[in-house]
Design a protein around this motif. Structure first.
Motif, mmCIF file in Angstrom:
data_model
loop_
_atom_site.group_PDB
_atom_site.id
_atom_site.type_symbol
_atom_site.label_atom_id
_atom_site.label_comp_id
_atom_site.label_asym_id
_atom_site.label_seq_id
_atom_site.Cartn_x
_atom_site.Cartn_y
_atom_site.Cartn_z
ATOM 1 N N THR A 175 52.052 -26.951 13.581
ATOM 2 C CA THR A 175 51.138 -27.787 12.691
ATOM 3 C C THR A 175 52.028 -28.122 11.635
ATOM 4 O O THR A 175 52.470 -27.134 10.973
ATOM 5 C CB THR A 175 49.664 -27.484 12.535
ATOM 6 O OG1 THR A 175 49.114 -27.078 13.774
ATOM 7 C CG2 THR A 175 49.123 -28.553 12.067
ATOM 8 N N HIS A 176 52.053 -29.134 10.774
ATOM 9 C CA HIS A 176 52.894 -29.536 9.714
ATOM 10 C C HIS A 176 51.814 -30.447 8.906
ATOM 11 O O HIS A 176 51.249 -31.133 9.297
ATOM 12 C CB HIS A 176 54.133 -30.117 10.060
ATOM 13 C CG HIS A 176 55.090 -29.604 10.911
ATOM 14 N ND1 HIS A 176 55.886 -28.486 10.556
ATOM 15 C CD2 HIS A 176 54.971 -29.700 12.242
ATOM 16 C CE1 HIS A 176 56.473 -28.012 11.554
ATOM 17 N NE2 HIS A 176 56.273 -28.776 12.681
ATOM 18 N N ALA A 177 51.849 -30.269 7.601
ATOM 19 C CA ALA A 177 51.401 -31.089 6.549
ATOM 20 C C ALA A 177 52.396 -31.929 5.957
ATOM 21 O O ALA A 177 53.396 -31.212 5.594
ATOM 22 C CB ALA A 177 50.557 -30.015 5.322
ATOM 23 N N TYR A 178 52.222 -32.993 5.535
ATOM 24 C CA TYR A 178 52.966 -33.929 4.889
ATOM 25 C C TYR A 178 53.332 -33.485 3.520
ATOM 26 O O TYR A 178 54.651 -33.526 3.392
ATOM 27 C CB TYR A 178 52.595 -35.409 5.045
ATOM 28 C CG TYR A 178 53.663 -36.344 4.910
ATOM 29 C CD1 TYR A 178 54.862 -36.644 5.766
ATOM 30 C CD2 TYR A 178 53.904 -37.132 3.650
ATOM 31 C CE1 TYR A 178 55.648 -37.563 5.508
ATOM 32 C CE2 TYR A 178 54.782 -38.051 3.422
ATOM 33 C CZ TYR A 178 55.685 -38.234 4.561
ATOM 34 O OH TYR A 178 56.882 -38.835 4.205
ATOM 35 N N ASP A 179 51.986 -33.285 2.834
ATOM 36 C CA ASP A 179 52.295 -32.709 1.418
ATOM 37 C C ASP A 179 52.392 -31.432 1.716
ATOM 38 O O ASP A 179 51.340 -30.656 2.091
ATOM 39 C CB ASP A 179 50.895 -33.346 0.608
ATOM 40 C CG ASP A 179 50.808 -32.630 -0.695
ATOM 41 O OD1 ASP A 179 51.915 -31.860 -0.803
ATOM 42 O OD2 ASP A 179 50.053 -32.601 -1.309
ATOM 43 N N THR A 180 53.354 -30.796 1.343
ATOM 44 C CA THR A 180 53.707 -29.357 1.397
ATOM 45 C C THR A 180 53.186 -28.412 0.267
ATOM 46 O O THR A 180 53.384 -27.278 0.180
ATOM 47 C CB THR A 180 55.115 -29.062 1.800
ATOM 48 O OG1 THR A 180 55.710 -29.301 0.766
ATOM 49 C CG2 THR A 180 55.509 -29.458 3.135
ATOM 50 N N THR A 181 52.387 -29.190 -0.621
ATOM 51 C CA THR A 181 51.952 -28.332 -1.896
ATOM 52 C C THR A 181 50.460 -28.599 -1.805
ATOM 53 O O THR A 181 49.701 -27.805 -2.466
ATOM 54 C CB THR A 181 52.221 -29.005 -2.847
ATOM 55 O OG1 THR A 181 51.934 -30.267 -3.151
ATOM 56 C CG2 THR A 181 53.856 -29.126 -3.030
ATOM 57 N N GLY A 182 49.760 -28.836 -0.550
ATOM 58 C CA GLY A 182 48.415 -29.221 -0.741
ATOM 59 C C GLY A 182 47.514 -28.146 -0.056
ATOM 60 O O GLY A 182 48.086 -27.077 0.282
ATOM 61 N N GLU A 183 46.274 -28.233 0.136
ATOM 62 C CA GLU A 183 45.298 -27.311 0.425
ATOM 63 C C GLU A 183 45.548 -27.216 2.086
ATOM 64 O O GLU A 183 45.336 -26.098 2.768
ATOM 65 C CB GLU A 183 43.932 -27.434 0.154
ATOM 66 C CG GLU A 183 43.141 -28.565 0.631
ATOM 67 C CD GLU A 183 41.607 -28.328 0.501
ATOM 68 O OE1 GLU A 183 41.212 -27.537 0.041
ATOM 69 O OE2 GLU A 183 40.957 -29.361 0.733
ATOM 70 N N PHE A 184 45.867 -28.358 2.598
ATOM 71 C CA PHE A 184 45.938 -28.200 4.133
ATOM 72 C C PHE A 184 47.203 -27.165 4.435
ATOM 73 O O PHE A 184 47.185 -26.511 5.388
ATOM 74 C CB PHE A 184 46.379 -29.645 4.793
ATOM 75 C CG PHE A 184 46.083 -29.504 6.190
ATOM 76 C CD1 PHE A 184 44.943 -29.406 6.987
ATOM 77 C CD2 PHE A 184 47.244 -29.985 6.832
ATOM 78 C CE1 PHE A 184 44.631 -29.266 8.339
ATOM 79 C CE2 PHE A 184 47.253 -29.857 8.592
ATOM 80 C CZ PHE A 184 45.913 -29.631 9.014
ATOM 81 N N GLN A 185 48.358 -27.454 3.767
ATOM 82 C CA GLN A 185 49.608 -26.405 3.946
ATOM 83 C C GLN A 185 49.161 -25.009 3.719
ATOM 84 O O GLN A 185 49.691 -24.185 4.577
ATOM 85 C CB GLN A 185 50.403 -26.946 2.952
ATOM 86 C CG GLN A 185 51.765 -25.883 2.888
ATOM 87 C CD GLN A 185 52.718 -26.104 3.955
ATOM 88 O OE1 GLN A 185 52.791 -27.367 4.616
ATOM 89 N NE2 GLN A 185 53.235 -25.280 4.634
#
Ligand code: GLY
Ligand code: MN
Ligand code: MN
Length: 442
Positions: A259-269
């Motif tokens: 699983t990958h987050a597009y924004d790699t600095t956010g809370e989903f990451q």
């Protein structure tokens, strides 16, 4: 891993197959084991055929996955025999002449029609255990799939030979290479369909070769456990990407999820990183003697701890597991055996004679309830999802008040997270084939 490794480990694999077959036949009171490779099936009222799927009991003996109408014949004390169908056919590409590291270990008889098999099958049809589908019948040789024989073989398929592990490592090499390509396509803004094509191109495999349909979900689609729709157009806003996709190698499968987050600095990451770290801790529990159902229950505790720490559910992790709250976020099993089949057989068998070990109450989707033995290969695939249906059940249930719905609503647009690796149980530390496969690319 070279072809040499396969050639050098194959004889021990075949010897094990022969000894398992011998004991299985004894138990069932049969003299011969016959395994037809399977037949081509057609769409209803149509001359269009389905992709051929080889009988797993056949490909267990030799790396032959494109040979409908062939047979394995084994009589204890004799050399195993392959009746190899190479039809006269100018409409289709016919199988090449038998070749490869397996050939020298068999008596190979080339047949030109399925019926020609009759000339080479043991005389006493009544004393044969025939493992296959009904449509493989020729003459009096109708598959009977005796339970005593099937259970014995399926029970022991849980333990893989060195050859099988080498085959699965090969499958993993194809899979990790393709996962990397899929992530690049995601970061470049591709649609689900486009990511799927990038994956197939890099794996050099398509729907007919892959061990299961690729699951490629962007955003909310990551919450659908078996999402296979594949939108042709990318969403306006790209937030997250869940890909559960495998690859095959001569009939052996791999099964990998990232699983990958597009924004790699956010809370989903951050949430992905927490699930990833927990997944590694769970993988470390793949040890000889461990009850896999305990691994599953422990995984619930891990996921519940993340839900608690992330402020999504205000409830003690143990209570979340006991009350079924964790199952609303993690609604599937922690994993399964894998090998010749993605969901490899025998996961519930109580013994080599049969019998069933049920999954724990409240966990109906767990596919493996046995104790792990050295040589077992399992997936470990924890997840946390914000699935509409399950969140609705939670909202309407007695524990709704423990849920921080603002947090859930903020995370719903990301769908969910699953991380899945394949792990080999050994006499010592577990071996994570998937992580090793990715590391080899760096
Ligand atoms: N890809 C199906 C599974 O993970 O079990
Ligand atoms: Mn899996
Ligand atoms: Mn999977």
């Amino acid at each position: 891993m070279s072809t040499q490794d396969l050639a050098s480990t194959y004889p021990a694999h075949l010897a094990r197959m022969q000894s398992l077959a011998e004991r299985a036949l004894e138990r069932g009171g049969f003299a011969h084991l016959l395994v037809p490779s399977g037949t081509i099936h057609y769409h209803l009222f149509d001359d269009r055929d389905y992709p051929y799927a080889v009988n797993p009991q056949f490909k267990a003996w030799a790396p032959l996955v494109r040979n409908p109408g062939s047979w394995l014949v084994y009589t204890p004390g004799e050399r195993p025999k392959i009746l190899y169908l190479q039809p006269y056919d100018y409409w289709h590409v016919v199988p090449d002449a038998p070749s490869g590291y397996w050939v020298e270990h068999f008596d190979v008889v080339v047949i030109r029609t399925p019926e020609e098999a009759l000339q080479h099958l043991p005389a006493e049809a009544g004393r044969c255990a025939i493992l296959g589908e009904a449509s493989s019948a020729v003459g009096d040789y109708t598959p009977n799939n005796p339970a005593a024989v099937v259970n014995y073989l399926e029970y022991h398929r849980a333990v893989k030979t060195d050859y099988e592990i080498a085959m699965m490592r090969r499958a993993t090499e194809h899979g990790v290479r393709a996962h990397r390509a899929a992530e690049r396509a995601f970061r470049a803004g591709a649609s689900e369909f486009g990511i799927h094509l990038a994956y197939c191109q890099a794996a050099r495999q398509d729907a007919n070769d892959l061990p299961y349909g690729n699951i490629v979900g962007l955003n909310e689609h990551a919450a659908v456990l078996h999402y296979t729709e594949r939108d042709r157009v990318p969403p306006r806003e790209i937030r997250s990407f869940l890909i559960d996709a495998g690859a095959s190698h001569d009939g052996y499968a791999c099964d990998i999820t990232r699983t990958h987050a597009y924004d790699t600095t956010g809370e989903f990451q951050q949430l992905i990183e927490q699930v990833d770290a927990a997944e590694l801790r769970i993988c470390d529990r793949v040890r000889a003697g461990t009850d896999y159902a305990d691994v599953h229950l422990h995984a619930h505790l891990e996921m519940a701890t993340i839900l608690h720490q992330a402020g999504i559910v205000d409830m003690a992790p143990e209570s979340m597991v006991e009350t079924g709250v964790s199952a609303k976020f993690f609604p599937h099993g922690i994993g399964h055996y894998i090998g010749l089949q993605v969901h490899d057989v025998g996961g519930f068998l109580a013994s080599e004679e049969g019998g069933r070990i049920e999954p724990p109450a409240g966990h109906p989707y767990l596919r493996l309830t046995r104790r792990l033995e050295p040589g077992a290969v399992v997936t470990i695939e924890p997840g946390i999802y914000f699935a509409e249906l399950l969140m609705k059940e939670l909202a309407e249930g007695e524990h709704a008040g423990a849920v921080n719905w603002d947090r859930v609503d903020a995370l719903r647009p990301y769908g969910g997270i699953r991380i899945e690796d394949e792990v080999v149980c050994t006499d010592g530390d577990p071996v994570n084939m998937t992580r090793e496969g990715f590391a080899a690319l760096d």
